[in-house]
Design an enzyme around this catalytic site. Structure first.
Site, mmCIF file in Angstrom:
data_model
loop_
_atom_site.group_PDB
_atom_site.id
_atom_site.type_symbol
_atom_site.label_atom_id
_atom_site.label_comp_id
_atom_site.label_asym_id
_atom_site.label_seq_id
_atom_site.Cartn_x
_atom_site.Cartn_y
_atom_site.Cartn_z
ATOM 1 C CB SER A 23 69.929 38.876 63.140
ATOM 2 O OG SER A 23 69.682 40.093 62.511
ATOM 3 C CG ASP A 324 69.872 46.884 61.207
ATOM 4 O OD1 ASP A 324 69.558 47.313 60.081
ATOM 5 O OD2 ASP A 324 69.763 45.690 61.526
HETATM 6 C C1 S3P Z 1 69.478 41.369 58.784
HETATM 7 C C2 S3P Z 1 70.309 41.890 57.838
HETATM 8 C C3 S3P Z 1 70.313 43.319 57.482
HETATM 9 C C4 S3P Z 1 69.687 44.159 58.586
HETATM 10 C C5 S3P Z 1 68.388 43.603 59.057
HETATM 11 C C6 S3P Z 1 68.574 42.195 59.606
HETATM 12 C C7 S3P Z 1 69.488 39.908 59.012
HETATM 13 O O1 S3P Z 1 69.551 43.501 56.297
HETATM 14 O O2 S3P Z 1 69.510 45.479 58.131
HETATM 15 O O3 S3P Z 1 67.827 44.399 60.069
HETATM 16 O O4 S3P Z 1 68.880 39.440 59.991
HETATM 17 O O5 S3P Z 1 70.091 39.205 58.210
HETATM 18 P P1 S3P Z 1 70.194 43.314 54.824
HETATM 19 O O6 S3P Z 1 70.594 41.905 54.664
HETATM 20 O O7 S3P Z 1 69.096 43.700 53.889
HETATM 21 O O8 S3P Z 1 71.346 44.263 54.779
#
Ligand code: S3P
Length: 441
Positions: A23, A324
């Site tokens: 992320s 996750d």
């Molecule tokens: C992420 C946010 C999450 C996560 C994804 C990565 C991010 O998703 O599940 O693997 O990098 O901002 P959501 O914002 O859809 O919850």
């Protein structure tokens, strides 16, 4: 596709260094591209999702040099208004983060762009981002599915002169929040996002590092538009706690184990996994650096030892900070004494695959006592632990986190587990299997 066999292991012992957080790394490419100056990003993970961040911004005219051996990239930012109209549609692979965050950036450009996606991302909902971006003035066309009143990729954004908005998020999603904040960089005035439940705050932290006019207070994030970003020159991506999670659970459920992980990101909007595993009885030592130097993301070393786990309840409010990690937590729950309950799991169904379905199917095949309980308003997964798992033929469904969770389950289960395909692991953690081989006995 080739079948992957996992045999029961007797222990896990050793130290591993994790690749940078996915992320944070995706955001580092986007924000560096929009800043003035050159940025060198160390410990940049060469996973598929992050490489799509690089490819996407190269197509938007940004020079990015990748030094694979040194594990770093250099992004030559061109400022907020330096992106170039690409020659055609941009394919973003299956990265939801790259797709949704880039949409926010494109909303503020003065040229149209179409973003296309791979098979799994093409089935993931986009209305959650297109809706607030339209409120800001962006003109957006996407694939619609009337029966579900939802929108999907491909999405075409015709950039516009954006207005600022005050937006209360209906879903707890860091991707949605980040998309609006990035669009907010181009809006007139101050854009405000209100988060009823806290989600990962990497975008806010990184924007602060790049000296954006951003303030965060009590569930509100306010960003000043039309103010340039200044590159800090160089920074490093801390180890990915979502990747560390597989080794936390492995170390806990295998006997006589000890795993050391250095430089793991310990941002409290991501450490939900630690809170839950500690509650379950995880034997863990956390070493935080003594230095008081303010860094943009906290980090530390983790030592995990074999643990006697007990069941727990994961509340709906906790889900965004460990979304996750739910698949691997379900594996932990199978090895814990007593009942575990995972509440508010509906967002699990709109990840790379429907993880509630895939994990329930797979763990049930291995002999777990697992069921989904649906009520009209919400749904939860209930696992009755300590039913020894046995090897079985399971499926990754092409989902990296399901694949890695099943590898860990297989290493602790009796007999041999067959997984249909593990190449999908490259999406987030290309060296997962080699790290694993280096520590299991
Ligand atoms: C992420 C946010 C999450 C996560 C994804 C990565 C991010 O998703 O599940 O693997 O990098 O901002 P959501 O914002 O859809 O919850």
């Amino acid at each position: 596709m080739s079948l992957f066999l996992v045999k029961q292991a007797s222990r896990a012992k050793g130290g591993i260094a994790l690749l940078g957080d996915k992320s944070i790394a995706s955001r580092s490419v986007i924000i560096s591209a929009l800043s003035q100056g050159k940025t060198t990003i160390k410990n940049f993970p060469p996973n598929e999702d992050c490489l799509y961040a690089v490819k996407t911004f190269r197509k938007l005219g940004i020079k990015i040099i990748q030094n694979k051996n040194a594990g770093r990239i250099t992004v030559y930012g061109k400022g907020l208004y330096g992106l170039r109209k690409p020659k055609g549609p941009i394919f973003t692979g299956d990265s939801g983060t790259v797709f949704r965050l880039t949409l926010g950036v494109l909303a503020g450009q003065d040229f149209p762009v179409t973003l296309t996606a791979g098979k799994s991302l093409s089935q993931r909902p986009m209305l959650r981002v297109t809706s607030p971006l339209r409120m800001m003035g962006a003109v957006i066309k996407s694939k619609k599915q009337k029966s579900k009143s939802e929108e999907y990729p491909p999405v075409t954004v015709k950039g516009a002169c954006l207005n600022s908005i005050i937006y209360k998020m209906p879903v707890a999603s860091a991707q949605v929040k980040s998309s609006i904040l990035l669009a907010g960089l181009y809006a007139k005035g101050q854009t405000c996002v209100i988060e009823p439940i806290k989600t990962r705050d990497h975008t806010e932290r990184m924007l602060k590092l790049f000296r954006a006019g951003i303030q965060t207070k009590a569930g509100k994030i306010i960003i000043k538009g039309r103010r340039g970003l200044i590159s800090p020159g160089e920074f490093s991506i801390p180890g990915d706690i979502s990747s560390a999670a597989f080794f936390m659970v492995l170390g806990a459920i295998l006997p006589n184990s000890r795993i050391l992980m250095k430089g793991v990101n310990l941002n409290s909007s991501r450490t939900g996994i630690l809170d839950v595993l500690k509650r379950m009885g995880l034997d863990i030592e956390i070493r935080k650096p003594k230095s008081k130097n303010r860094i943009y993301e906290p980090m530390g070393d983790l030592i995990i030892r074999s643990s006697r786990l007990k069941g727990t309840i994961v509340k709906k409010e906790e889900v965004p900070v460990l979304i996750d990690e739910l698949p691997i937590l379900m594996v932990a729950a199978c090895f814990a004494e007593g009942k575990s309950v995972f509440e508010g799991i509906s967002e699990l169904r709109v990840k790379e695959t429907d993880r509630a379905e895939s994990m329930t199917q797979n763990l049930a095949k291995m002999g777990a006592d697992i069921k989904v309980l649906k009520t009209p308003k919400s749904e939860k997964i209930i696992i009755q632990g300590c039913n020894p798992l046995r090897g079985a033929s399971v499926r990754s469904f092409g989902d990296h986190r399901t694949a890695m969770s099943m590898v860990v389950a297989g290493l602790a289960a009796k007999g041999v587990t067959r997984i249909d395909d593990v190449t999908c692991i490259n999406k987030s953690f290309p060296n997962f299997l080699s790290l694993l081989k280096s520590i299991i006995r």
